[in-house]
Write an enzyme that holds these catalytic residues in place. Structure first.
Site, PDB file in Angstrom:
ATOM      1  N   ASP A 202     -17.684  36.832   0.011  1.00 26.85           N
ATOM      2  CA  ASP A 202     -19.082  36.533  -0.324  1.00 26.85           C
ATOM      3  C   ASP A 202     -19.285  35.105  -0.821  1.00 26.85           C
ATOM      4  O   ASP A 202     -20.396  34.723  -1.188  1.00 26.85           O
ATOM      5  CB  ASP A 202     -19.585  37.528  -1.390  1.00 26.85           C
ATOM      6  CG  ASP A 202     -18.692  37.541  -2.622  1.00 26.85           C
ATOM      7  OD1 ASP A 202     -17.812  36.651  -2.738  1.00 26.85           O
ATOM      8  OD2 ASP A 202     -18.870  38.440  -3.467  1.00 26.85           O
TER       9      ASP A 202
ATOM     10  N   ARG B 117     -15.081  29.646  -0.642  1.00 28.57           N
ATOM     11  CA  ARG B 117     -15.986  29.872  -1.774  1.00 28.57           C
ATOM     12  C   ARG B 117     -15.999  28.682  -2.723  1.00 28.57           C
ATOM     13  O   ARG B 117     -16.174  28.825  -3.918  1.00 28.57           O
ATOM     14  CB  ARG B 117     -15.587  31.114  -2.527  1.00 28.57           C
ATOM     15  CG  ARG B 117     -14.150  31.082  -2.967  1.00 28.57           C
ATOM     16  CD  ARG B 117     -13.961  31.939  -4.137  1.00 28.57           C
ATOM     17  NE  ARG B 117     -12.553  32.176  -4.368  1.00 28.57           N
ATOM     18  CZ  ARG B 117     -12.121  32.947  -5.319  1.00 28.57           C
ATOM     19  NH1 ARG B 117     -12.968  33.560  -6.094  1.00 28.57           N
ATOM     20  NH2 ARG B 117     -10.835  33.102  -5.496  1.00 28.57           N
TER      21      ARG B 117
ATOM     22  N   ASP C  88      -1.274  27.314   1.557  1.00 26.79           N
ATOM     23  CA  ASP C  88      -2.641  26.802   1.368  1.00 26.79           C
ATOM     24  C   ASP C  88      -2.944  26.555  -0.110  1.00 26.79           C
ATOM     25  O   ASP C  88      -3.972  25.964  -0.430  1.00 26.79           O
ATOM     26  CB  ASP C  88      -3.679  27.756   1.979  1.00 26.79           C
ATOM     27  CG  ASP C  88      -3.495  29.191   1.527  1.00 26.79           C
ATOM     28  OD1 ASP C  88      -2.400  29.736   1.741  1.00 26.79           O
ATOM     29  OD2 ASP C  88      -4.431  29.759   0.940  1.00 26.79           O
TER      30      ASP C  88
ATOM     31  N   ARG D 261     -13.934  21.970 -10.787  1.00 27.23           N
ATOM     32  CA  ARG D 261     -12.515  21.626 -10.878  1.00 27.23           C
ATOM     33  C   ARG D 261     -12.334  20.142 -10.561  1.00 27.23           C
ATOM     34  O   ARG D 261     -13.027  19.605  -9.696  1.00 27.23           O
ATOM     35  CB  ARG D 261     -11.779  22.485  -9.856  1.00 27.23           C
ATOM     36  CG  ARG D 261     -10.348  22.114  -9.638  1.00 27.23           C
ATOM     37  CD  ARG D 261      -9.614  23.242  -8.961  1.00 27.23           C
ATOM     38  NE  ARG D 261      -9.869  23.268  -7.521  1.00 27.23           N
ATOM     39  CZ  ARG D 261      -9.499  24.281  -6.737  1.00 27.23           C
ATOM     40  NH1 ARG D 261      -8.909  25.340  -7.242  1.00 27.23           N
ATOM     41  NH2 ARG D 261      -9.728  24.230  -5.454  1.00 27.23           N
TER      42      ARG D 261
ATOM     43  N   GLY E 119      -9.494  27.800   4.776  1.00 31.21           N
ATOM     44  CA  GLY E 119     -10.474  26.757   4.441  1.00 31.21           C
ATOM     45  C   GLY E 119     -11.212  27.155   3.187  1.00 31.21           C
ATOM     46  O   GLY E 119     -11.014  28.246   2.642  1.00 31.21           O
TER      47      GLY E 119
HETATM   48  P1  AMP Z   1      -6.979  32.165  -2.655  1.00 34.30           P
HETATM   49  O1  AMP Z   1      -5.994  33.281  -2.599  1.00 34.30           O
HETATM   50  O2  AMP Z   1      -7.961  32.273  -3.788  1.00 34.30           O
HETATM   51  O3  AMP Z   1      -6.314  30.834  -2.642  1.00 34.30           O
HETATM   52  O4  AMP Z   1      -7.893  32.290  -1.336  1.00 34.30           O
HETATM   53  C1  AMP Z   1      -7.375  32.368  -0.030  1.00 34.30           C
HETATM   54  C2  AMP Z   1      -8.483  32.128   0.968  1.00 34.30           C
HETATM   55  O5  AMP Z   1      -9.522  33.111   0.820  1.00 34.30           O
HETATM   56  C3  AMP Z   1      -9.167  30.778   0.843  1.00 34.30           C
HETATM   57  O6  AMP Z   1      -9.499  30.344   2.126  1.00 34.30           O
HETATM   58  C4  AMP Z   1     -10.399  31.092   0.025  1.00 34.30           C
HETATM   59  O7  AMP Z   1     -11.432  30.174   0.218  1.00 34.30           O
HETATM   60  C5  AMP Z   1     -10.768  32.477   0.555  1.00 34.30           C
HETATM   61  N1  AMP Z   1     -11.523  33.287  -0.412  1.00 34.30           N
HETATM   62  C6  AMP Z   1     -11.063  33.847  -1.562  1.00 34.30           C
HETATM   63  N2  AMP Z   1     -12.032  34.522  -2.189  1.00 34.30           N
HETATM   64  C7  AMP Z   1     -13.159  34.391  -1.446  1.00 34.30           C
HETATM   65  C8  AMP Z   1     -14.512  34.837  -1.565  1.00 34.30           C
HETATM   66  N3  AMP Z   1     -14.917  35.580  -2.592  1.00 34.30           N
HETATM   67  N4  AMP Z   1     -15.371  34.504  -0.589  1.00 34.30           N
HETATM   68  C9  AMP Z   1     -14.984  33.749   0.455  1.00 34.30           C
HETATM   69  N5  AMP Z   1     -13.739  33.307   0.626  1.00 34.30           N
HETATM   70  C10 AMP Z   1     -12.828  33.606  -0.300  1.00 34.30           C
HETATM   71 MG    MG Z   2      -6.387  29.048  -2.370  1.00 33.62          MG
END
Ligand code: AMP
Ligand code: MG
Length: 487
Positions: free
Chosen positions: A121, A90, A252, A172, A87
């Site tokens: 975070d 951030r 995702d 975005r 989900g």
């Molecule tokens: P991503 O690889 O950036 O697509 O992120 C994968 C998942 O990790 C998604 O659910 C993001 O919302 C969550 N996520 C990535 N970085 C953070 C962060 N700094 N704080 C909270 N959730 C994160």
């Molecule tokens: Mg993502």
């Protein structure tokens, strides 16, 4: 002053689909960069962009009237394993804004913790927002479907990664933020009704023509799935044609409508290398350049699985079988364009495969080679191309075949060259370029390179005499750069 007007069709789906969260704003925000092209898409005027409300809004300190910020829930297959609860951890969906070229979802990335933040975070660092901002615009400039980026703000809040980094936010724009993983979440939690409601929403919002064209509801779902599969196949063919690799092709991060999204550790090829892995964390090479087309299909399989309550296995399989032929036809079409070929001849595939094998063997720069190929002269040795190869004899041999193939078409030289110049970019967003913009921004709070690269990357087929250095081979220090998931 003209504030944005929001519609919130996703919010109307109900709270099984998201959690309402207010952004947590950045202290003492400053604008880093604004993309006027994206502002135009929202019908914003330049006067709006310098107003205080814009800065406060873009840094999460003010929510605009009618905006209904929420964190979307989804799950997904990450590196092949199923993660049942992901989900927006951030980022927040702020709502939809109608512009002259249609509707956009606005998403504020780095907006603080949400119920889906897990151990994170909720913040984004300046470095990662610069990368996403410039790369999404670079992809658009290359004619590849992508989310867009409106602006970056930075604030006085430390964010702890390997070192302490500045916190930033990015706005975005996407036609849709619905991912393969959005469907997987409801399927795997056995909320079949939600799978159906989400599919109805995708069709109503993004594929309304299906409601007119398709006589029964089940066919609508089938066409929705077909649209996802086809747009994914086409998208990845386009990525391959410019040498782009997405570093985290988890389900995702796969858009239901085939937009490139969620830029993390991406990479453009320097030397042509089918085994190129752009993500340092991808130790097994699951998302190596040459595997991306196959992974696209794997991801479509995961989506098919999530739609089994709407469609039969026979229907899903039939559409999945369309992926490979469509991918290969699209890629071959793009490669013919890169070579300046208009007609279709059976030997074209081997002409291209032979060239790519030679390029891999000699580690020839992908972008520079194809740009130089635009000036291929049938009547000489083409030293600008020949000298890129270690095995010059092998290149000469290939060039003879290419010359013969060109002769079959009898295409006017200027016509061929000008069309090739529109297919083979002079500039791509190499990782070292991101690093230059990031270093200046972080070390000197100098954001000028971001604006300069934005202009360059939005028209990568044109000449930019003041940016000639970015059309050259990457500097030696760029070899040491590595990008990973931690941003
Ligand atoms: P991503 O690889 O950036 O697509 O992120 C994968 C998942 O990790 C998604 O659910 C993001 O919302 C969550 N996520 C990535 N970085 C953070 C962060 N700094 N704080 C909270 N959730 C994160
Ligand atoms: Mg993502």
């Amino acid at each position: 002053m003209k504030k944005l007007k929001f519609n919130n069709s996703f919010a109307r789906l109900g709270d099984l689909f998201f959690t309402r969260v207010e952004p947590s704003g950045l202290p003492n925000p400053k604008l880093v960069s604004i993309n006027n092209q994206a502002a135009k898409l929202l019908d914003m005027e330049s006067a709006d962009l310098s107003e205080n409300w814009f800065l406060q809004w873009a840094s999460g300190n003010q929510t605009l009237p009618d905006s209904d910020p929420l964190a979307m829930v989804y799950s997904g297959h990450q590196f092949g394993g199923y993660s049942p609860q992901l989900g927006d951890g951030r980022g927040l969906l702020l709502g939809e804004v109608e512009g002259s070229e249609g509707k956009w979802d606005l998403h504020l990335k780095g907006a603080g913790k949400t119920p889906y933040s897990r151990f994170g975070d909720g913040r984004a660092v300046l470095r990662s927002t610069i990368r996403e901002y410039l790369c999404s615009e670079a992809m658009h400039g290359l004619g590849i479907t992508s989310t867009r980026a409106l602006c970056i703000t930075v604030g006085e809040e430390p964010v702890y990664r390997e070192t302490v980094e500045p916190a930033a936010m990015l706005i975005r724009l996407a036609r849709s933020h619905i991912r393969f993983g959005s469907f997987e979440y409801f399927h795997h939690t056995r909320k079949r009704d939600c799978v159906k409601r989400l599919a109805d929403h995708v069709i109503e919002q993004h594929l309304p023509e299906l409601l007119v064209e398709t006589a029964n509801k089940e066919n609508c779902y089938l066409e929705m799935f077909r649209h996802s599969v086809h747009s994914t196949a086409r998208l990845i063919a386009h990525w391959q044609s410019v040498g782009f690799a997405h570093g985290v092709m988890n389900t995702d991060n796969m858009s239901m409508i085939g937009e490139t999204m969620d830029y993390g550790p991406f990479g453009f090829l320097d030397a042509y290398d089918p085994d190129f892995i752009c993500n340092h964390s991808d130790t097994g090479g699951r998302y190596a350049f040459k595997r991306q087309p196959m992974i696209g299909l794997w991801n479509c399989n995961a989506l098919a699985n999530a739609l089994t309550s709407l469609l039969s296995v026979e229907q899903l399989t039939m559409v999945l079988e369309e992926y490979e032929p469509l991918f290969f036809t699209t890629l071959l079409h793009l490669q013919r364009q890169k070579l300046g070929l208009l007609e279709q001849h059976p030997e074209d595939q081997s002409l291209i495969d032979e060239l790519l094998a030679l390029m891999a063997e000699s580690q020839v720069d992908h972008t520079i080679f194809f740009r130089n190929l635009c000036s291929f002269d049938e009547n000489n040795d083409n030293p600008d191309l020949r000298d890129l190869f270690l095995n010059r004899g092998a290149f000469d041999h290939w060039a003879k075949k290419y010359r013969d193939r060109l002769a079959v078409e009898q295409r006017n030289l200027t016509d061929r060259q000008s069309s090739m110049m529109k297919t083979n970019p002079k500039y791509v967003f190499r990782n070292y370029m991101a690093e230059i913009a990031i270093r200046k921004a972080e070390d000197k709070q100098d954001y000028s390179e971001i604006d300069r690269m934005l202009r360059l990357l939005q028209s990568p087929f044109d000449e930019h005499p003041d940016c000639e250095e970015y059309a050259k081979h990457p500097p030696a220090w760029s070899q040491q750069l590595s990008v990973s998931c931690s941003s």
